[in-house]
Design an enzyme around this catalytic site. Structure first.
Site, short mmCIF file in Angstrom:
data_model
loop_
_atom_site.label_atom_id
_atom_site.label_comp_id
_atom_site.label_asym_id
_atom_site.label_seq_id
_atom_site.Cartn_x
_atom_site.Cartn_y
_atom_site.Cartn_z
N GLY A 276 0.83 -1.19 0.00
CA GLY A 276 0.00 0.00 0.00
C GLY A 276 0.87 1.25 0.00
O GLY A 276 2.09 1.20 -0.01
N PHE B 218 8.55 -1.00 7.23
CA PHE B 218 8.90 0.37 7.58
C PHE B 218 10.28 0.73 7.06
O PHE B 218 11.12 -0.13 6.78
CB PHE B 218 8.86 0.57 9.10
CG PHE B 218 9.89 -0.21 9.86
CD1 PHE B 218 11.18 0.29 10.05
CD2 PHE B 218 9.59 -1.46 10.40
CE1 PHE B 218 12.14 -0.43 10.75
CE2 PHE B 218 10.55 -2.19 11.10
CZ PHE B 218 11.83 -1.68 11.27
N CYS C 127 5.65 9.97 -0.56
CA CYS C 127 4.37 9.51 -0.02
C CYS C 127 3.20 10.34 -0.52
O CYS C 127 2.11 10.32 0.07
CB CYS C 127 4.39 9.49 1.51
SG CYS C 127 5.70 8.45 2.20
#
Length: 271
Positions: free
Chosen positions: A74, A198, A215
């Protein structure tokens, strides 16, 4: 939950190419689904690479045609490279998986890690990851000699910092005293087992982020532990601290399946 196994794949001169690490993730994922291995967190450094999650827009990619690896996690586009600690927790969770709860646990472990080094971080509503919060808008320095009333980002949703000089660059968000992301999180869940994870900025060259819209966020930037502390910091120093907090948070978590709201039964018709 069961004990979390850590595998240190490679750092520095032994940094792991992205495709090699992705293949390793798939291998461990399959083994975890079959209960042939325990929950496993792969820890590593990558050579410089841009990766784009499923929601990445074309106008967020590098303007100069720099190659980007499209991945099945995602989130949107980001950068991985030297000075950044990457972790891929591959864990079997109750189904249907509560993805938000998993992301919150990763954030919690990284918030605790940053705090141990003296950096205060937080979550930002609607934005995953771990953030250093900026000053209130009215206390921030003006951009390019303009007052905040004329900040083009306020009125233009398509404002592109890459075309408007270094004062808008994501890597300079600390100088602007804006919100800045310390760690990015993007995951995928398949067959009840997580993948990806992460990226914690320890001491990277954050100028790599200036080629993209990191992002997909245009009104904030990026930072690192070294930037916030004003001193050098190494992956070797941070690695055992991250492992300890991941173990504390993930092993002690009370895992529950995602609650599914069912529509209420219709009232019976009156006679």
């Amino acid at each position: 939950m069961s004990e979390l196994r850590f595998v240190r794949l490679g750092f520095g001169a032994d940094a792991v190419e992205y495709q090699v690490a992705w293949d390793k993730q798939r291998e461990v994922h399959a083994a975890r689904f079959a209960d042939e291995t325990a929950d496993t967190c792969l820890l590593l450094e990558h050579p410089p690479v841009y990766t784009a999650g499923r929601r990445t827009a074309e106008n967020e990619r590098p303007l100069d045609g720099t190659p980007v690896v499209d991945v099945d996690r995602g989130g949107k586009i980001t950068w991985h490279g030297p000075g950044q600690l990457v972790g891929y927790p591959i864990m079997k969770l109750p189904r249907p998986v509560d993805v938000v709860a998993h992301v919150r646990r990763l954030e919690d472990a990284l918030i605790r890690t940053a705090a141990e080094f003296g950096v205060e971080t937080s979550r930002v509503e609607g934005r995953s990851g771990v953030w250093v919060l900026g000053d209130p808008v009215e206390d921030r320095p003006s951009l390019g000699g303009l007052s905040l009333d004329f900040d083009p980002r306020i009125a233009d949703e398509e404002f592109d910092p890459r075309l408007n000089g270094p004062e808008y660059a994501p890597s300079n968000a600390g100088q602007r005293r804006e919100d800045r992301k310390l760690a990015a999180i993007g995951i995928r869940v398949a067959k009840g087992v997580t993948m990806h994870g992460f990226a914690l900025n320890v001491n990277p060259d954050n100028a790599w982020f200036d080629r993209i819209i990191p992002c997909g966020i245009r009104d904030a930037g990026v930072t690192s532990l070294a930037n916030e502390l004003g001193r050098d910091l190494t992956i070797e120093e941070v690695l055992p601290v991250v492992e300890r907090h991941l173990r504390d948070v993930l092993e002690q978590a009370e895992l529950k399946p995602r609650a599914i709201e069912r529509p209420a039964e219709p009232e019976p018709a009156s006679a």
